[in-house]
Write a protein that holds these residues in place. Structure first.
Motif, PDB file in Angstrom:
ATOM      1  N   THR A   1      37.996  35.702  56.848  1.00 50.78           N
ATOM      2  CA  THR A   1      37.919  34.976  55.691  1.00 50.78           C
ATOM      3  C   THR A   1      37.455  33.426  56.189  1.00 50.78           C
ATOM      4  OG1 THR A   1      39.865  34.394  55.808  1.00 50.78           O
ATOM      5  CG2 THR A   1      39.195  35.881  54.316  1.00 50.78           C
ATOM      6  N   ASP A   2      37.972  32.937  57.289  1.00 50.58           N
ATOM      7  CA  ASP A   2      37.597  31.633  57.902  1.00 50.58           C
ATOM      8  C   ASP A   2      36.351  31.470  58.019  1.00 50.58           C
ATOM      9  OD1 ASP A   2      37.388  33.085  60.127  1.00 50.58           O
ATOM     10  OD2 ASP A   2      38.856  31.863  61.197  1.00 50.58           O
ATOM     11  N   GLN A   3      35.502  32.621  58.394  1.00 54.75           N
ATOM     12  CA  GLN A   3      33.874  32.344  58.523  1.00 54.75           C
ATOM     13  C   GLN A   3      33.347  32.500  57.213  1.00 54.75           C
ATOM     14  OE1 GLN A   3      33.786  36.394  60.798  1.00 54.75           O
ATOM     15  NE2 GLN A   3      33.379  34.946  62.550  1.00 54.75           N
ATOM     16  N   ILE A   4      33.983  33.011  56.178  1.00 54.33           N
ATOM     17  CA  ILE A   4      33.272  33.023  54.976  1.00 54.33           C
ATOM     18  C   ILE A   4      33.585  31.681  54.075  1.00 54.33           C
ATOM     19  CG2 ILE A   4      32.990  34.298  52.518  1.00 54.33           C
ATOM     20  CD1 ILE A   4      33.944  36.870  54.487  1.00 54.33           C
ATOM     21  N   GLU A   5      34.640  31.300  54.129  1.00 57.34           N
ATOM     22  CA  GLU A   5      35.108  30.200  53.489  1.00 57.34           C
ATOM     23  C   GLU A   5      34.270  28.645  53.380  1.00 57.34           C
ATOM     24  OE1 GLU A   5      39.331  29.704  54.462  1.00 57.34           O
ATOM     25  OE2 GLU A   5      39.980  31.200  53.133  1.00 57.34           O
ATOM     26  N   PRO A   6      33.810  28.280  54.518  1.00 52.63           N
ATOM     27  CA  PRO A   6      33.045  27.141  54.582  1.00 52.63           C
ATOM     28  C   PRO A   6      31.653  27.468  53.945  1.00 52.63           C
ATOM     29  CG  PRO A   6      33.802  27.829  56.807  1.00 52.63           C
ATOM     30  CD  PRO A   6      34.114  28.846  55.720  1.00 52.63           C
ATOM     31  N   ILE A   7      31.219  28.565  54.080  1.00 53.91           N
ATOM     32  CA  ILE A   7      29.875  28.791  53.202  1.00 53.91           C
ATOM     33  C   ILE A   7      29.890  29.088  51.571  1.00 53.91           C
ATOM     34  CG2 ILE A   7      27.880  30.446  52.864  1.00 53.91           C
ATOM     35  CD1 ILE A   7      28.632  31.608  55.848  1.00 53.91           C
ATOM     36  N   ALA A   8      31.283  29.533  51.382  1.00 56.92           N
ATOM     37  CA  ALA A   8      31.505  29.394  49.829  1.00 56.92           C
ATOM     38  C   ALA A   8      31.809  28.113  49.528  1.00 56.92           C
ATOM     39  CB  ALA A   8      32.795  30.362  49.676  1.00 56.92           C
ATOM     40  N   ASP A   9      32.514  27.333  50.152  1.00 56.85           N
ATOM     41  CA  ASP A   9      32.615  26.044  49.542  1.00 56.85           C
ATOM     42  C   ASP A   9      31.465  25.205  49.586  1.00 56.85           C
ATOM     43  OD1 ASP A   9      35.410  26.263  49.920  1.00 56.85           O
ATOM     44  OD2 ASP A   9      35.766  25.556  51.913  1.00 56.85           O
TER      45      ASP A   9
ATOM     46  N   GLY B   1      40.489  30.164  36.627  1.00 54.15           N
ATOM     47  CA  GLY B   1      40.182  28.828  35.955  1.00 54.15           C
ATOM     48  C   GLY B   1      38.796  28.581  36.419  1.00 54.15           C
ATOM     49  N   LYS B   2      37.955  29.460  36.804  1.00 53.82           N
ATOM     50  CA  LYS B   2      36.435  29.154  37.177  1.00 53.82           C
ATOM     51  C   LYS B   2      36.467  28.069  38.481  1.00 53.82           C
ATOM     52  CE  LYS B   2      34.967  30.319  32.619  1.00 53.82           C
ATOM     53  NZ  LYS B   2      34.234  29.770  31.232  1.00 53.82           N
ATOM     54  N   ASN B   3      35.029  27.994  38.993  1.00 52.95           N
ATOM     55  CA  ASN B   3      34.714  27.143  39.816  1.00 52.95           C
ATOM     56  C   ASN B   3      35.735  27.642  41.150  1.00 52.95           C
ATOM     57  OD1 ASN B   3      33.410  25.086  41.191  1.00 52.95           O
ATOM     58  ND2 ASN B   3      34.887  23.576  40.386  1.00 52.95           N
ATOM     59  N   LYS B   4      35.482  28.713  41.508  1.00 50.91           N
ATOM     60  CA  LYS B   4      36.735  29.047  42.620  1.00 50.91           C
ATOM     61  C   LYS B   4      36.151  30.373  43.598  1.00 50.91           C
ATOM     62  CE  LYS B   4      40.993  27.709  40.181  1.00 50.91           C
ATOM     63  NZ  LYS B   4      41.321  26.726  41.222  1.00 50.91           N
ATOM     64  N   VAL B   5      36.702  30.531  44.634  1.00 50.95           N
ATOM     65  CA  VAL B   5      36.262  31.862  45.286  1.00 50.95           C
ATOM     66  C   VAL B   5      37.717  32.765  45.136  1.00 50.95           C
ATOM     67  CG1 VAL B   5      35.377  32.502  47.496  1.00 50.95           C
ATOM     68  CG2 VAL B   5      34.764  30.321  46.593  1.00 50.95           C
ATOM     69  N   HIS B   6      37.358  33.914  45.044  1.00 46.49           N
ATOM     70  CA  HIS B   6      38.354  35.021  45.426  1.00 46.49           C
ATOM     71  C   HIS B   6      38.013  36.194  46.146  1.00 46.49           C
ATOM     72  CE1 HIS B   6      42.334  36.587  43.701  1.00 46.49           C
ATOM     73  NE2 HIS B   6      41.811  37.795  44.160  1.00 46.49           N
ATOM     74  N   PHE B   7      38.845  36.604  47.108  1.00 45.25           N
ATOM     75  CA  PHE B   7      38.555  37.637  47.866  1.00 45.25           C
ATOM     76  C   PHE B   7      39.168  38.931  47.454  1.00 45.25           C
ATOM     77  CE2 PHE B   7      37.782  34.097  50.635  1.00 45.25           C
ATOM     78  CZ  PHE B   7      36.908  34.435  51.409  1.00 45.25           C
ATOM     79  N   TYR B   8      38.430  40.155  47.529  1.00 48.06           N
ATOM     80  CA  TYR B   8      39.060  41.199  46.976  1.00 48.06           C
ATOM     81  C   TYR B   8      40.407  41.575  47.665  1.00 48.06           C
ATOM     82  CZ  TYR B   8      39.434  46.027  45.472  1.00 48.06           C
ATOM     83  OH  TYR B   8      39.640  47.381  45.070  1.00 48.06           O
ATOM     84  N   SER B   9      40.134  41.591  48.936  1.00 47.49           N
ATOM     85  CA  SER B   9      41.502  41.705  49.783  1.00 47.49           C
ATOM     86  C   SER B   9      41.366  40.742  50.980  1.00 47.49           C
ATOM     87  CB  SER B   9      41.454  42.996  50.259  1.00 47.49           C
ATOM     88  OG  SER B   9      40.316  43.356  50.980  1.00 47.49           O
ATOM     89  N   ILE B  10      42.527  40.452  51.436  1.00 43.84           N
ATOM     90  CA  ILE B  10      42.440  39.312  52.504  1.00 43.84           C
ATOM     91  C   ILE B  10      42.225  39.981  53.878  1.00 43.84           C
ATOM     92  CG2 ILE B  10      43.662  37.577  53.855  1.00 43.84           C
ATOM     93  CD1 ILE B  10      42.921  36.857  50.746  1.00 43.84           C
ATOM     94  N   ALA B  11      40.941  39.739  54.397  1.00 42.41           N
ATOM     95  CA  ALA B  11      40.503  40.252  55.776  1.00 42.41           C
ATOM     96  C   ALA B  11      41.458  39.639  56.777  1.00 42.41           C
ATOM     97  CB  ALA B  11      39.074  40.002  56.012  1.00 42.41           C
ATOM     98  N   PRO B  12      41.666  40.248  57.842  1.00 43.56           N
ATOM     99  CA  PRO B  12      42.650  39.739  58.990  1.00 43.56           C
ATOM    100  C   PRO B  12      41.694  38.736  59.837  1.00 43.56           C
ATOM    101  CG  PRO B  12      41.616  42.111  59.638  1.00 43.56           C
ATOM    102  CD  PRO B  12      41.226  41.879  58.166  1.00 43.56           C
ATOM    103  N   ASN B  13      42.542  37.726  60.075  1.00 44.51           N
ATOM    104  CA  ASN B  13      41.949  36.610  60.909  1.00 44.51           C
ATOM    105  C   ASN B  13      41.804  37.135  62.242  1.00 44.51           C
ATOM    106  OD1 ASN B  13      41.870  34.902  58.821  1.00 44.51           O
ATOM    107  ND2 ASN B  13      43.887  34.362  58.946  1.00 44.51           N
TER     108      ASN B  13
END
Length: 467
Positions: free
Chosen positions: A394-402, A455-467
């Protein structure tokens, strides 16, 4: 010697034109087959998705009318084309999108054919029209009863893309089941079904029958033919171009060449110049037409015409490839399902032209916010899919999603005014959230809806991948 040169040149050019037309015919069969396969697979996937959705809903809900519930949520394909029915184990229609079928009986597919989870293809006669049926079984209920869900569609739907301009009056588009029975076939303006086609014999006698056209003699017509087995479906498509129709142009050219050779046998140099020039012009014109057809077929099959992004068919191909490659090398990737917030309000209030412009601008921003190795595709409406390669946490995806959220929060200038648009994003990771395209798409979609509900304007992960 002059006569020998003239007639020898004429003979050479006639054969050259014939071979060129034969080659063009083989290329045309391949182009038409690629386009037809993409259209049929897209339709079959929509049908199978609806079957699985109804089956899942029936087995997990207490609603009295499952189809009405799904229809109200706009989760079923259009009723004008598709008739969806739920049938009990006696064969009686207990729920349907066509009230005229309610209470009627349908012949069930044999259990040896249907199995526990197998897509069965059949046909029925409804309203004096032949319809193809696609059936999946329901899970037994608490009392041990079962049944199945059926989608029926006019057989003509699968050959409606037949164009006389490219296929001729004796060409062929056909949908054939695994037993060689023709479910629907169109040649010219005539539609047939129920015939037996020896596609297994054709393929066994031609090693590269899937990729290279081969000559067949069927129903009194010699055709350049291609047979493609449809992935994940008990069906094959067959595309054919009549050899006689395709070679008519060569025969006309042959008559022209012989006449000109006879009329001008004393003018050797002039005749050779005319024939050479004519052949060059014909080759150039044919090449231009062939290039235009290839470009047009690729655009129809793989690109969204509004945003110029890859469309759902091309995305499906890319994701299927990525599943195979990542599964082989033990790598991961992510699918991001994006839906624009407030798009319907803007589209309804400012008009479809402004809505289309908003989609085009959104596509540019999304493309600019991702890495070069990633892919943005338009799923349809205001829905987009992003394929992120070589990510596993998830920490690899979050910056792109942001970055995606930030780029979409910048105001859009629509009809001369600034409008704030946001996007909701759902994320599914391979292989943790799904092992195939359909599972990943469904789970990313579910995650997106959770982002909307939060609340929209958000990112939601279907399941939390291991860091």
């Amino acid at each position: 010697m002059m006569l020998l040169v003239i007639w020898g040149s004429a003979y050479f050019l006639v054969n050259k034109e014939r071979m060129a037309i034969e080659r063009q015919t083989e290329l045309s069969v391949g182009e038409i087959t690629d386009t037809y396969e993409a259209r049929v697979v897209r339709a079959l996937r929509e049908i199978d998705t609806a079957l699985k959705l109804v089956r899942f809903t029936v087995n997990s809900t207490d609603h009295a009318s499952v189809l009405n519930v799904l229809n109200e949520q706009r989760l079923l394909p259009p009723a004008l084309l598709f008739t969806i029915s739920i049938v009990d184990e006696q064969g009686m229609v207990i729920d349907t999108t066509d009230s005229g079928l309610l209470g009627q009986y349908l012949t069930p597919p044999s259990q040896s054919t249907l199995g526990d989870d197998y897509l069965a293809v059949g046909e029925i006669e409804a309203y004096q029209e032949k319809q193809l049926t696609f059936t999946r079984p329901l899970m037994p209920d608490q009392e041990g009863g079962s049944g199945w869900v059926v989608i029926a569609i006019d057989a003509n739907y699968f050959v409606s893309s037949y164009e006389v301009r490219s296929l001729g009056q004796q060409g062929m588009l056909a949908l054939v089941d695994s037993e060689g029975i023709v479910r629907v076939r169109r040649s010219g303006d005539t539609i047939h079904s129920g015939e037996l086609m020896d596609i297994a014999v054709w393929k066994s006698s031609t090693p590269d029958a899937v990729t290279a056209p081969f000559l067949t003699h069927w129903q009194g017509v010699e055709s350049y033919t291609l047979v493609r087995k449809l992935y994940d479906f008990p069906l094959s498509i067959v595309v054919g171009l009549s050899a006689q129709e395709q070679l008519d142009a060569a025969q006309q050219l042959a008559r022209n060449y012989w006449q000109r050779a006879g009329w001008t046998s004393g003018l050797l140099l002039i005749i050779l110049a005319i024939l050479g020039r004519l052949s060059w012009q014909l080759q150039r014109a044919r090449q231009r037409v062939m290039d235009e057809r290839v470009i047009h077929a690729q655009q129809l099959a793989f690109h969204d015409t509004l945003t110029d992004l890859p469309n759902r068919a091309f995305l499906s191909h890319l994701v299927s490839q990525e599943v195979v490659l990542c599964g082989r090398h033990g790598e991961s990737f992510a699918l991001l399902f994006l839906d624009l917030d407030r798009f319907k309000l803007i589209n309804d209030s400012l008009g479809h032209a402004v809505g289309d412009y908003l989609l085009q601008e959104a596509a540019k921003r999304l493309t600019g916010a991702i890495r070069e190795s990633d892919v943005v595709a338009r799923l349809g409406g205001d829905e987009f899919i992003i394929l992120l390669r070589k990510v596993s946490r998830t920490d690899q995806i979050e910056p792109i999603a942001d970055e995606l959220l930030s780029s979409m929060r910048q105001p859009f200038v629509l009809a001369g005014q600034d409008y704030n648009i946001s996007v909701s994003i759902g994320v599914a990771l391979f292989p943790g959230d799904g092992l195939d395209e359909q599972s990943l798409m469904k789970n990313a979609d579910m995650a997106m809806y959770q982002a909307k509900q939060a609340g929209k304007n958000k990112v939601h992960f279907y399941s939390i991948a291991p860091n």
